[in-house]
Design a protein around this motif. Sequence first.
Motif, mmCIF file in Angstrom:
data_model
loop_
_atom_site.group_PDB
_atom_site.id
_atom_site.type_symbol
_atom_site.label_atom_id
_atom_site.label_comp_id
_atom_site.label_asym_id
_atom_site.label_seq_id
_atom_site.Cartn_x
_atom_site.Cartn_y
_atom_site.Cartn_z
ATOM 1 N N LEU A 358 2.844 -6.232 -3.207
ATOM 2 C CA LEU A 358 2.889 -6.503 -1.783
ATOM 3 C C LEU A 358 3.453 -7.889 -1.530
ATOM 4 C CD1 LEU A 358 -0.668 -5.255 -0.676
ATOM 5 C CD2 LEU A 358 1.502 -4.014 -0.485
ATOM 6 N N GLY A 359 4.156 -8.042 -0.412
ATOM 7 C CA GLY A 359 4.614 -9.356 0.002
ATOM 8 C C GLY A 359 3.529 -10.081 0.771
ATOM 9 N N PRO A 360 3.805 -11.300 1.260
ATOM 10 C CA PRO A 360 2.804 -12.095 1.984
ATOM 11 C C PRO A 360 2.242 -11.405 3.225
ATOM 12 C CG PRO A 360 4.665 -13.468 1.361
ATOM 13 C CD PRO A 360 5.055 -12.061 1.048
ATOM 14 N N LEU A 361 3.020 -10.526 3.839
ATOM 15 C CA LEU A 361 2.558 -9.860 5.058
ATOM 16 C C LEU A 361 1.680 -8.647 4.773
ATOM 17 C CD1 LEU A 361 5.790 -10.091 7.277
ATOM 18 C CD2 LEU A 361 3.771 -11.573 7.302
ATOM 19 N N GLY A 362 1.500 -8.326 3.504
ATOM 20 C CA GLY A 362 0.557 -7.273 3.136
ATOM 21 C C GLY A 362 1.062 -5.861 3.314
ATOM 22 N N GLU A 363 0.109 -4.945 3.297
ATOM 23 C CA GLU A 363 0.429 -3.518 3.268
ATOM 24 C C GLU A 363 1.121 -3.034 4.531
ATOM 25 O OE1 GLU A 363 -1.807 0.632 1.962
ATOM 26 O OE2 GLU A 363 -2.916 -1.267 2.022
ATOM 27 N N SER A 364 0.846 -3.684 5.655
ATOM 28 C CA SER A 364 1.419 -3.218 6.918
ATOM 29 C C SER A 364 2.937 -3.342 6.944
ATOM 30 C CB SER A 364 0.819 -3.994 8.091
ATOM 31 O OG SER A 364 1.159 -5.367 8.016
ATOM 32 N N ARG A 393 10.339 -4.549 10.117
ATOM 33 C CA ARG A 393 10.415 -5.616 9.124
ATOM 34 C C ARG A 393 9.743 -5.151 7.832
ATOM 35 N NH1 ARG A 393 7.856 -11.724 9.868
ATOM 36 N NH2 ARG A 393 8.708 -12.634 7.936
ATOM 37 N N TYR A 394 10.417 -5.368 6.717
ATOM 38 C CA TYR A 394 9.907 -4.925 5.422
ATOM 39 C C TYR A 394 9.830 -6.086 4.433
ATOM 40 C CZ TYR A 394 10.714 -0.061 6.846
ATOM 41 O OH TYR A 394 10.687 1.157 7.489
ATOM 42 N N GLN A 395 8.874 -5.978 3.517
ATOM 43 C CA GLN A 395 8.755 -6.903 2.395
ATOM 44 C C GLN A 395 8.391 -6.136 1.127
ATOM 45 O OE1 GLN A 395 5.770 -9.876 3.299
ATOM 46 N NE2 GLN A 395 7.265 -11.270 4.196
ATOM 47 N N LYS A 411 11.357 -14.063 -12.819
ATOM 48 C CA LYS A 411 10.861 -14.947 -11.767
ATOM 49 C C LYS A 411 10.706 -14.088 -10.514
ATOM 50 C CE LYS A 411 11.653 -19.405 -9.529
ATOM 51 N NZ LYS A 411 10.411 -20.018 -10.051
ATOM 52 N N SER A 412 9.503 -14.018 -9.972
ATOM 53 C CA SER A 412 9.220 -13.126 -8.849
ATOM 54 C C SER A 412 10.212 -13.351 -7.706
ATOM 55 C CB SER A 412 7.793 -13.340 -8.349
ATOM 56 O OG SER A 412 6.867 -12.986 -9.344
ATOM 57 N N TYR A 413 10.568 -12.263 -7.068
ATOM 58 C CA TYR A 413 11.607 -12.293 -6.024
ATOM 59 C C TYR A 413 11.134 -11.473 -4.832
ATOM 60 C CZ TYR A 413 16.271 -11.570 -3.924
ATOM 61 O OH TYR A 413 17.366 -11.526 -3.070
#
Length: 421
Positions: A358-364, A393-395, A411-413
């Motif tokens: 998951l990105g910083p914005l989480g599951e949503s 918006r997606y992450q 390196k995480s991207y």
Amino acid sequence: MKTNAQDLQQRIITSDIKNFWTAYDKIKETSDSTLHTGYLNDLFINKGTNGLKSIMKARGYTAKSYLDAIRHYPLFWRSIRDNTLRADEFADSIATEIDKLGKIYNKLKPAHIYFTVGALRTNGTTLDGNVLIGSELALADENTVSAEFPKALSHLKTFFNSNPINNTVFLNVHEYVHTQQKSSIGYNLLSQCVIEGVAEFVAVRVTGKPSSAPAIHFGTQHSENIKSVFAKQMFFNDTGFWLYSNAENEFKMRDLGYYVGYEICKKYYQNSKDKKRAIRKMITLDYNNPTALYPFVDRSGYFEKPVSKFYREYDKDRPRVVEIKEFKNGSKKVDPNLSQMTIKFSAKMDKRYRNFELGPLGESRVLKIKEFTGFSEDGYSASFNVNLKPNTRYQLLVGNGFRNENGMPLKSYLIEFTTAD
């Protein structure tokens, strides 16, 4: 902390062992497998101590784990039975050594010691501030039968030949030190090795006995080569062949991380004028904080240059995501009809490994992967199918579970974009 016989009887608990053998005997009385689970649950698991519950949780044991071990290794269980029933004999000696530990580390917190029975996955561990001894392994000796074991347990033959029952008191001190540490789980290989090294070194100082770990004896004879290889891998997120693994390696020796951690602690101790303060520093160290861990390792003098410099070199050499084939990362006008994405790497990747998070914005806001379609033939890219919605918006974090062919983690991207209306 002072230890006395009365305290010890309250804190060393062995009842799981007798319960196990009661269940074992009932299971052996019948070939009706439908009754086996009931016997195991009623006579052992449901009557178990908090220690049994904890060791089952720590090692993922289930009723099936025990029943499989009982059915597949009858000669092993027959050979270990008498030794497990000797657990109470070690109580006084353990109490004496824990008392010594309290004298060199005066912040010692009390902990329970549970001699329980596992299913061949640990001789000793900790959870929730308690020591958990897998008596079926910890109390083994050279007469314990290992002939029935599969290849995955082949290392136990060497372990049994070392007469671990003679190391029971030492093991308990080692695990007791773990109950005092800030964490027993490190964030990378170096961190985990220091955690284990502290427990092993302090146990040596307390008991006055050398470590019986084959890896430490081996390490002293191959120190420079081990250090050279370790320096290139110490920032890896997993422990690889260095700890808790039978994975093949160039040294043909498991658990060499114990040696590295032990050697770092030994050198730190030798370089310290105030020995009690050195012990206190080891035990209270924040192993998962690089600003605390790196200076500790540096002061030991184990490496010829600062750990931070090794890290900069490591970070520079890590593989990276260089681009997303279909659009520029960060775009706010991605075609919502896009069905496949391809990420390109700076190095040839090991096709056995991948991970997304998951990105910083989480599951949503997570970009869900419908199907990972695989790596390109040359290993320099990977593709996956997606299902996008307009104006969204997606992450997605491409994680460091990806590795290049040399085992170096990616390196995480962070993939981040917004689709068009």
